[in-house]
Write a protein that holds these residues in place. Structure first.
Motif, PDB file in Angstrom:
ATOM      1  N   THR A  97     -53.377 -72.836  68.805  1.00  0.00           N
ATOM      2  CA  THR A  97     -54.764 -73.244  68.569  1.00  0.00           C
ATOM      3  C   THR A  97     -55.365 -73.966  69.760  1.00  0.00           C
ATOM      4  OG1 THR A  97     -54.328 -73.453  66.190  1.00  0.00           O
ATOM      5  CG2 THR A  97     -56.297 -74.550  67.037  1.00  0.00           C
ATOM      6  N   ILE A  98     -54.585 -74.837  70.400  1.00  0.00           N
ATOM      7  CA  ILE A  98     -55.173 -75.655  71.464  1.00  0.00           C
ATOM      8  C   ILE A  98     -55.570 -74.828  72.685  1.00  0.00           C
ATOM      9  CG2 ILE A  98     -54.073 -77.788  70.708  1.00  0.00           C
ATOM     10  CD1 ILE A  98     -52.102 -77.465  73.046  1.00  0.00           C
ATOM     11  N   SER A  99     -54.913 -73.699  72.916  1.00  0.00           N
ATOM     12  CA  SER A  99     -55.326 -72.817  74.011  1.00  0.00           C
ATOM     13  C   SER A  99     -56.741 -72.307  73.766  1.00  0.00           C
ATOM     14  CB  SER A  99     -54.364 -71.638  74.153  1.00  0.00           C
ATOM     15  OG  SER A  99     -53.062 -72.075  74.483  1.00  0.00           O
ATOM     16  N   HIS A 100     -57.018 -71.956  72.521  1.00  0.00           N
ATOM     17  CA  HIS A 100     -58.345 -71.487  72.143  1.00  0.00           C
ATOM     18  C   HIS A 100     -59.353 -72.626  72.120  1.00  0.00           C
ATOM     19  CE1 HIS A 100     -57.253 -67.328  70.909  1.00  0.00           C
ATOM     20  NE2 HIS A 100     -56.060 -67.885  70.738  1.00  0.00           N
ATOM     21  N   LEU A 101     -58.912 -73.802  71.684  1.00  0.00           N
ATOM     22  CA  LEU A 101     -59.814 -74.952  71.627  1.00  0.00           C
ATOM     23  C   LEU A 101     -60.263 -75.361  73.027  1.00  0.00           C
ATOM     24  CD1 LEU A 101     -60.972 -76.867  69.417  1.00  0.00           C
ATOM     25  CD2 LEU A 101     -59.140 -78.461  70.037  1.00  0.00           C
ATOM     26  N   ALA A 102     -59.313 -75.435  73.968  1.00  0.00           N
ATOM     27  CA  ALA A 102     -59.650 -75.793  75.347  1.00  0.00           C
ATOM     28  C   ALA A 102     -60.596 -74.779  75.959  1.00  0.00           C
ATOM     29  CB  ALA A 102     -58.383 -75.917  76.188  1.00  0.00           C
ATOM     30  N   THR A 103     -60.366 -73.505  75.655  1.00  0.00           N
ATOM     31  CA  THR A 103     -61.213 -72.443  76.195  1.00  0.00           C
ATOM     32  C   THR A 103     -62.585 -72.429  75.527  1.00  0.00           C
ATOM     33  OG1 THR A 103     -59.282 -71.062  76.695  1.00  0.00           O
ATOM     34  CG2 THR A 103     -61.412 -69.961  76.555  1.00  0.00           C
ATOM     35  N   GLY A 104     -62.604 -72.434  74.206  1.00  0.00           N
ATOM     36  CA  GLY A 104     -63.861 -72.333  73.473  1.00  0.00           C
ATOM     37  C   GLY A 104     -64.791 -73.501  73.694  1.00  0.00           C
ATOM     38  N   LEU A 105     -64.240 -74.695  73.822  1.00  0.00           N
ATOM     39  CA  LEU A 105     -65.067 -75.874  74.084  1.00  0.00           C
ATOM     40  C   LEU A 105     -65.479 -75.969  75.550  1.00  0.00           C
ATOM     41  CD1 LEU A 105     -63.281 -78.647  71.962  1.00  0.00           C
ATOM     42  CD2 LEU A 105     -65.396 -77.422  71.405  1.00  0.00           C
ATOM     43  N   GLY A 106     -64.818 -75.188  76.411  1.00  0.00           N
ATOM     44  CA  GLY A 106     -65.064 -75.336  77.841  1.00  0.00           C
ATOM     45  C   GLY A 106     -64.615 -76.700  78.318  1.00  0.00           C
ATOM     46  N   ALA A 107     -63.493 -77.181  77.749  1.00  0.00           N
ATOM     47  CA  ALA A 107     -63.028 -78.542  78.044  1.00  0.00           C
ATOM     48  C   ALA A 107     -62.643 -78.719  79.508  1.00  0.00           C
ATOM     49  CB  ALA A 107     -61.846 -78.893  77.147  1.00  0.00           C
ATOM     50  N   GLY A 108     -62.155 -77.664  80.146  1.00  0.00           N
ATOM     51  CA  GLY A 108     -61.858 -77.726  81.572  1.00  0.00           C
ATOM     52  C   GLY A 108     -60.412 -77.944  81.926  1.00  0.00           C
ATOM     53  N   GLN A 109     -59.637 -78.589  81.019  1.00  0.00           N
ATOM     54  CA  GLN A 109     -58.236 -78.867  81.338  1.00  0.00           C
ATOM     55  C   GLN A 109     -57.379 -78.723  80.088  1.00  0.00           C
ATOM     56  OE1 GLN A 109     -57.608 -82.390  84.079  1.00  0.00           O
ATOM     57  NE2 GLN A 109     -59.813 -82.593  83.782  1.00  0.00           N
ATOM     58  N   LEU A 110     -56.116 -78.328  80.298  1.00  0.00           N
ATOM     59  CA  LEU A 110     -55.168 -78.146  79.204  1.00  0.00           C
ATOM     60  C   LEU A 110     -53.802 -78.657  79.640  1.00  0.00           C
ATOM     61  CD1 LEU A 110     -54.409 -76.970  76.406  1.00  0.00           C
ATOM     62  CD2 LEU A 110     -53.994 -74.773  77.548  1.00  0.00           C
ATOM     63  N   LYS A 111     -53.240 -79.546  78.839  1.00  0.00           N
ATOM     64  CA  LYS A 111     -51.923 -80.139  79.101  1.00  0.00           C
ATOM     65  C   LYS A 111     -50.988 -79.708  77.977  1.00  0.00           C
ATOM     66  CE  LYS A 111     -49.635 -84.670  79.352  1.00  0.00           C
ATOM     67  NZ  LYS A 111     -49.794 -86.104  78.993  1.00  0.00           N
ATOM     68  N   VAL A 112     -49.954 -78.949  78.327  1.00  0.00           N
ATOM     69  CA  VAL A 112     -49.083 -78.374  77.303  1.00  0.00           C
ATOM     70  C   VAL A 112     -47.634 -78.836  77.433  1.00  0.00           C
ATOM     71  CG1 VAL A 112     -48.046 -76.195  76.546  1.00  0.00           C
ATOM     72  CG2 VAL A 112     -50.511 -76.367  76.823  1.00  0.00           C
ATOM     73  N   GLY A 113     -47.245 -79.298  78.585  1.00  0.00           N
ATOM     74  CA  GLY A 113     -45.844 -79.614  78.820  1.00  0.00           C
ATOM     75  C   GLY A 113     -45.399 -78.859  80.050  1.00  0.00           C
ATOM     76  N   SER A 114     -44.231 -78.254  79.981  1.00  0.00           N
ATOM     77  CA  SER A 114     -43.684 -77.630  81.177  1.00  0.00           C
ATOM     78  C   SER A 114     -43.890 -76.126  81.199  1.00  0.00           C
ATOM     79  CB  SER A 114     -42.206 -77.972  81.327  1.00  0.00           C
ATOM     80  OG  SER A 114     -41.753 -77.659  82.633  1.00  0.00           O
TER      81      SER A 114
END
Length: 413
Positions: free
Chosen positions: A351-368
């Motif tokens: 979900t968070i991959s889509h949330l970061a993209t859809g909101l145009g948040a600009g950054q995504l931190k997932v781990g390694s």
């Protein structure tokens, strides 16, 4: 989550090893079964309380759905229903609504919230520390970002090279002890700064100039080693106050290509956070995680105090999608940047991959760059890139007017 039209949605709640004291409760059963980590109480919350209350509601009304859930549990930390029950349901409704609209989730999010979708810049762990690696080093995450990349897949390629170069250096020196919770290397270092030295060396080893295309990001998670206003760096047998820690981080900013620092002081030290921001906010991104816990009110208060210039968005920290989006909106209103983030106890949910993209948040931190629950999210971004297009990635030229562009162009050196 099933809809009358026959479409379904599913959400899986993550959990965190390092948790802010003001974030939603991850409700567990306790007792002997599954080491006390069973979630039957949270499942009962969904089946007996949340599901009946949502019958007849319109799944496209995410705010109304989440308001109904919140009305069932007015406690600040959702300790009646459990934040894991509320966020999983909230995410499931979001997925179901997207399925009913026959849209990819990222497109549904962008349309629903009136945002322009962009592929985010990843923040990827190379060394784990703190609560993510048995506190073998005090700093929780040593990460890299590749804002100089032109596409998302270029970030993946460069990060892969840096990751495995770092592992090779550590193995050669006898410093490698496996991998940490989020897939970064579990290090054996004599000091926290040795991790920075090794990471910089790894960047150089793959032919990159540190601070050029590739930069370093830190999650200090200072609350984890703070007691009564004193910070204990156990690895180095050092004890200091907030001013001492701020000075130490300042020397690292001067010496290494650090472009982002998360939670540099404890969550209960707003004066220290404001002081750190005054000193370094023009030079680096300063993210509030435990300090802001994806709470719109706290983001607004921090902005008034001129503390931080970015916020971590963890929807399970808030408890519902709407509350997470409200924190994102508050960040935008304050002129803060947003980093959508996973947790140390992650799942295969993307979900968070889509949330970061859809909101145009600009950054995504997932781990390694390893572990399937991490790669699932990076790979989902690659699949989104196939549809959205490589030009939608925020790196490269589009970052010319952001914190990275100013630093890279020499305005903040």
């Amino acid at each position: 989550m099933g809809l009358a039209c026959g479409h379904f949605g599913r959400g899986i709640a993550p959990s965190g090893a390092s948790r802010g004291t003001r974030e939603a409760i991850d409700l567990r059963d306790g007792g002997k079964a599954l080491r006390g980590m069973d979630v039957q109480r949270a499942l009962t919350s969904v089946q007996d309380s949340i599901a009946p209350a949502l019958l007849g509601h319109n799944a496209t009304d995410q705010a109304g759905i989440d308001a109904t859930i919140l009305a069932l549990d007015p406690s600040p930390l959702k300790d009646v229903l459990g934040g894991n029950a509320t966020v999983a349901t909230s995410m499931a409704v979001l997925h179901a609504a997207a399925a009913a609209a026959r849209k990819p989730l990222w497109r549904h999010i962008a349309d629903h919230y009136g945002q322009t979708p962009t592929l985010p810049l990843p923040e990827i762990q190379i060394f784990g520390g703190g609560a993510h690696a048995g506190r073998r080093v005090d700093i929780q995450d040593f990460m890299v970002m590749v804002p100089g990349a032109k596409t998302f897949d270029e970030v993946m390629e460069v990060t892969s090279e840096v990751y495995f170069a770092a592992g090779a250096i550590m193995k050669q020196k006898g410093r490698l002890a496996g991998v940490a919770d989020e897939g970064g290397w579990w290090p054996i270092f004599d000091s926290n700064e040795e991790a920075l030295e090794t990471l910089t060396l790894a960047i150089e080893k793959v032919g990159e100039k540190p601070g050029d295309r590739v930069v370093i990001s830190l999650d200090v998670a200072a609350s984890e080693f703070c007691t009564d206003g004193r910070y204990r760096l156990a690895l180095e047998d050092r004890d200091m106050g907030a001013d001492g820690l701020i000075d130490l981080l300042g020397t690292w900013i001067d010496s290494y290509p650090i472009a982002s620092i998360e939670d540099p002081v404890s969550e209960d030290d707003p004066a220290g956070m404001a002081k750190f921001t005054r000193r370094f906010g023009a030079r680096v991104q300063i993210i509030g995680d435990d300090y802001l816990v994806t709470n719109a009110k706290l983001v607004t208060e921090a902005a008034a105090q001129k503390a931080c210039n970015a916020v971590l968005i963890k929807v399970n920290q808030a408890g519902t999608i709407t509350e997470g989006v409200d924190a994102f909106k508050a960040a935008n209103a304050a002129g803060y940047r947003s980093v959508v983030s996973a947790r140390s106890g992650e799942t295969e949910d993307v979900t968070i991959s889509h949330l970061a993209t859809g909101l145009g948040a600009g950054q995504l931190k997932v781990g390694s760059f390893t572990r399937s629950e991490r790669m699932a999210k990076w790979n989902e971004c690659l699949r989104i890139q196939d549809t959205l297009g490589r030009d939608a990635f925020v790196g490269g030229a589009p970052l010319a007017n952001t914190w990275w562009g100013r630093k890279n162009n020499g305005e903040q050196r």
